[in-house]
Design a protein around this motif. Sequence first.
Motif, PDB file in Angstrom:
ATOM      1  N   ARG A  24      -8.181  56.287  52.680  1.00  9.19           N
ATOM      2  CA  ARG A  24      -6.796  55.905  52.044  1.00  9.19           C
ATOM      3  C   ARG A  24      -7.053  55.477  50.762  1.00  9.19           C
ATOM      4  O   ARG A  24      -5.947  56.180  50.037  1.00  9.19           O
ATOM      5  CB  ARG A  24      -6.207  55.075  52.995  1.00  9.19           C
ATOM      6  CG  ARG A  24      -5.548  55.157  54.173  1.00  9.19           C
ATOM      7  CD  ARG A  24      -5.168  53.845  55.145  1.00  9.19           C
ATOM      8  NE  ARG A  24      -4.174  53.207  54.147  1.00  9.19           N
ATOM      9  CZ  ARG A  24      -2.949  53.404  54.689  1.00  9.19           C
ATOM     10  NH1 ARG A  24      -2.317  53.938  55.674  1.00  9.19           N
ATOM     11  NH2 ARG A  24      -2.122  52.449  53.705  1.00  9.19           N
ATOM     12  N   SER A  25      -7.862  54.816  50.354  1.00  6.28           N
ATOM     13  CA  SER A  25      -7.836  54.252  48.995  1.00  6.28           C
ATOM     14  C   SER A  25      -8.288  55.396  47.858  1.00  6.28           C
ATOM     15  O   SER A  25      -7.683  55.486  46.968  1.00  6.28           O
ATOM     16  CB  SER A  25      -8.545  52.892  48.826  1.00  6.28           C
ATOM     17  OG  SER A  25      -8.282  51.891  49.335  1.00  6.28           O
ATOM     18  N   ALA A  26      -9.148  56.335  48.517  1.00  8.94           N
ATOM     19  CA  ALA A  26      -9.752  57.319  47.543  1.00  8.94           C
ATOM     20  C   ALA A  26      -8.337  58.214  47.369  1.00  8.94           C
ATOM     21  O   ALA A  26      -8.207  58.844  46.212  1.00  8.94           O
ATOM     22  CB  ALA A  26     -10.726  58.176  48.459  1.00  8.94           C
TER      23      ALA A  26
ATOM     24  N   GLU B 106       2.056  52.677  48.602  1.00  2.33           N
ATOM     25  CA  GLU B 106       1.787  52.709  50.084  1.00  2.33           C
ATOM     26  C   GLU B 106       0.297  52.756  50.705  1.00  2.33           C
ATOM     27  O   GLU B 106       0.116  51.766  51.377  1.00  2.33           O
ATOM     28  CB  GLU B 106       2.764  53.747  50.853  1.00  2.33           C
ATOM     29  CG  GLU B 106       2.911  53.506  52.183  1.00  2.33           C
ATOM     30  CD  GLU B 106       3.526  54.769  52.803  1.00  2.33           C
ATOM     31  OE1 GLU B 106       3.554  54.926  54.112  1.00  2.33           O
ATOM     32  OE2 GLU B 106       4.391  55.611  52.277  1.00  2.33           O
ATOM     33  N   LEU B 107      -0.415  53.556  50.084  1.00  3.40           N
ATOM     34  CA  LEU B 107      -1.858  53.837  50.669  1.00  3.40           C
ATOM     35  C   LEU B 107      -2.489  52.735  50.161  1.00  3.40           C
ATOM     36  O   LEU B 107      -3.432  52.329  50.985  1.00  3.40           O
ATOM     37  CB  LEU B 107      -2.463  55.162  50.302  1.00  3.40           C
ATOM     38  CG  LEU B 107      -1.781  56.328  50.898  1.00  3.40           C
ATOM     39  CD1 LEU B 107      -2.168  57.524  49.966  1.00  3.40           C
ATOM     40  CD2 LEU B 107      -1.949  56.579  52.348  1.00  3.40           C
ATOM     41  N   PHE B 108      -2.194  51.951  49.349  1.00  2.31           N
ATOM     42  CA  PHE B 108      -3.072  50.909  48.594  1.00  2.31           C
ATOM     43  C   PHE B 108      -2.686  49.360  49.471  1.00  2.31           C
ATOM     44  O   PHE B 108      -3.388  48.532  49.611  1.00  2.31           O
ATOM     45  CB  PHE B 108      -2.634  50.539  47.442  1.00  2.31           C
ATOM     46  CG  PHE B 108      -3.759  50.877  46.422  1.00  2.31           C
ATOM     47  CD1 PHE B 108      -4.887  51.777  46.638  1.00  2.31           C
ATOM     48  CD2 PHE B 108      -4.168  50.104  45.105  1.00  2.31           C
ATOM     49  CE1 PHE B 108      -5.996  51.880  45.817  1.00  2.31           C
ATOM     50  CE2 PHE B 108      -5.039  50.405  44.296  1.00  2.31           C
ATOM     51  CZ  PHE B 108      -6.054  51.159  44.830  1.00  2.31           C
ATOM     52  N   GLN B 109      -1.532  49.517  50.303  1.00  2.00           N
ATOM     53  CA  GLN B 109      -1.215  48.447  51.239  1.00  2.00           C
ATOM     54  C   GLN B 109      -1.669  48.503  52.374  1.00  2.00           C
ATOM     55  O   GLN B 109      -1.133  48.922  53.452  1.00  2.00           O
ATOM     56  CB  GLN B 109       0.400  48.285  51.249  1.00  2.00           C
ATOM     57  CG  GLN B 109       1.170  48.099  49.643  1.00  2.00           C
ATOM     58  CD  GLN B 109       2.621  48.329  49.612  1.00  2.00           C
ATOM     59  OE1 GLN B 109       3.031  48.202  50.790  1.00  2.00           O
ATOM     60  NE2 GLN B 109       3.075  48.383  48.621  1.00  2.00           N
ATOM     61  N   PHE B 110      -3.254  48.298  52.517  1.00  4.89           N
ATOM     62  CA  PHE B 110      -3.993  48.329  54.027  1.00  4.89           C
ATOM     63  C   PHE B 110      -3.406  47.182  54.849  1.00  4.89           C
ATOM     64  O   PHE B 110      -3.031  46.137  54.521  1.00  4.89           O
ATOM     65  CB  PHE B 110      -5.226  48.413  53.637  1.00  4.89           C
ATOM     66  CG  PHE B 110      -6.136  47.232  53.134  1.00  4.89           C
ATOM     67  CD1 PHE B 110      -6.521  46.343  53.830  1.00  4.89           C
ATOM     68  CD2 PHE B 110      -5.805  47.095  51.769  1.00  4.89           C
ATOM     69  CE1 PHE B 110      -6.861  45.252  53.340  1.00  4.89           C
ATOM     70  CE2 PHE B 110      -6.533  46.015  51.116  1.00  4.89           C
ATOM     71  CZ  PHE B 110      -7.130  44.921  51.536  1.00  4.89           C
TER      72      PHE B 110
ATOM     73  N   SER C 256      -4.275  61.626  54.900  1.00  8.93           N
ATOM     74  CA  SER C 256      -4.032  61.278  53.421  1.00  8.93           C
ATOM     75  C   SER C 256      -5.291  61.895  52.408  1.00  8.93           C
ATOM     76  O   SER C 256      -4.735  62.453  51.475  1.00  8.93           O
ATOM     77  CB  SER C 256      -3.491  60.280  52.980  1.00  8.93           C
ATOM     78  OG  SER C 256      -4.546  59.279  53.220  1.00  8.93           O
ATOM     79  N   LEU C 257      -6.513  61.617  52.692  1.00 10.38           N
ATOM     80  CA  LEU C 257      -7.518  62.035  51.990  1.00 10.38           C
ATOM     81  C   LEU C 257      -7.536  63.596  52.065  1.00 10.38           C
ATOM     82  O   LEU C 257      -8.098  64.289  51.202  1.00 10.38           O
ATOM     83  CB  LEU C 257      -8.803  61.396  52.151  1.00 10.38           C
ATOM     84  CG  LEU C 257     -10.018  61.740  51.481  1.00 10.38           C
ATOM     85  CD1 LEU C 257      -9.723  61.460  50.011  1.00 10.38           C
ATOM     86  CD2 LEU C 257     -11.280  61.049  51.963  1.00 10.38           C
ATOM     87  N   ARG C 258      -7.532  64.205  53.338  1.00  9.22           N
ATOM     88  CA  ARG C 258      -7.881  65.680  53.552  1.00  9.22           C
ATOM     89  C   ARG C 258      -6.810  66.595  52.667  1.00  9.22           C
ATOM     90  O   ARG C 258      -6.782  67.365  52.093  1.00  9.22           O
ATOM     91  CB  ARG C 258      -7.622  65.978  55.072  1.00  9.22           C
ATOM     92  CG  ARG C 258      -8.598  65.413  55.870  1.00  9.22           C
ATOM     93  CD  ARG C 258      -8.638  66.189  57.126  1.00  9.22           C
ATOM     94  NE  ARG C 258      -9.728  65.577  58.044  1.00  9.22           N
ATOM     95  CZ  ARG C 258     -10.939  66.009  58.218  1.00  9.22           C
ATOM     96  NH1 ARG C 258     -11.351  66.848  57.476  1.00  9.22           N
ATOM     97  NH2 ARG C 258     -11.783  65.450  58.871  1.00  9.22           N
TER      98      ARG C 258
END
Length: 307
Positions: free
Chosen positions: A148-150, A178-182, A233-235
């Motif tokens: 997610r963070s990548a 949004e992805l950074f808010q784990f 999201s990374l794919r």
Amino acid sequence: MDERAALALLADELEYAGDDAAVVDDLVVTTDMLHETTDFPAGTTRYTAGWRAVGASLSDVAAMGAEAVAAVAAYAAPEFDGEELLAFVRGARDVCDLVGAEYVGGDLDGHDEFTVTTTAIGRFEEQPVPRSGATPGDRLCVTGTLGRSAAALEYFALAQDGDEKEGKDGNNTERANELFQFEPRIDAGRALAPHATAMMDSSDGLARSLHQLGEASGCGFEVDASCVPIAESLREATETDDEALERATTFGEDFELVATIPEGMVEVVREAVPVPISVLGSVVPREDGITMDGEEMPDRGFTHGSG
């Protein structure tokens, strides 16, 4: 000297060095420092910064299998902007609320770069889970997905390049935040604690986490690449499966839990843990090394002070 070398130097001086958090009576205590230039890409909102900074410390509590109790933060910046400061506190408070902890304040200071130091406190009922208990034959597991963070970094970069096209997930800056808010895996850590033989979070990346666990437990690992849970999201943000796998295993900053459990407890753990659990492979003797699909898995990941 990078962070890992510094920690090795301090290990003989500090009794509690080596795990994700220090144990004091029935409490676990951890602290982290994040900087704008290394931890908050351009476009990161102060709300996300508050969430992510406090969440990083809560993740260390989760890695010990403890209940989250409270967190504080020291906020430093060249100047204080009222809206930014309130947004930071709201992000910090919301991530605490998500895991049943309280955000109870902190400190303010001037600094030439936006910098945050956070401390989280947890409480355990039985015994905390260290990094040092993995045994050959145990199964290697990870919570959630990796990458997610990548992916977020890719979306932050697109936004900086001027690509803010609206899509089903909003523009790139919104999606990156949004992805950074784990979600710190507090509940998962508590559910894993009665069964896990060793555990840590994946903040430095899966590959580096395995080397750290292997060093602490005196063991090796055998990983099946097809079992690595790569975030969708990374794919979407990478061009090939190989690139996605490489980023998922080495980028870090995902704050999932990497744990070893006895082979016969896999289904019990899957039923107990409130998030998906992927079995990546097995614990093997130290002399067998750390491998993925039979090839050496290099010790690669995030290290402070290595640049």
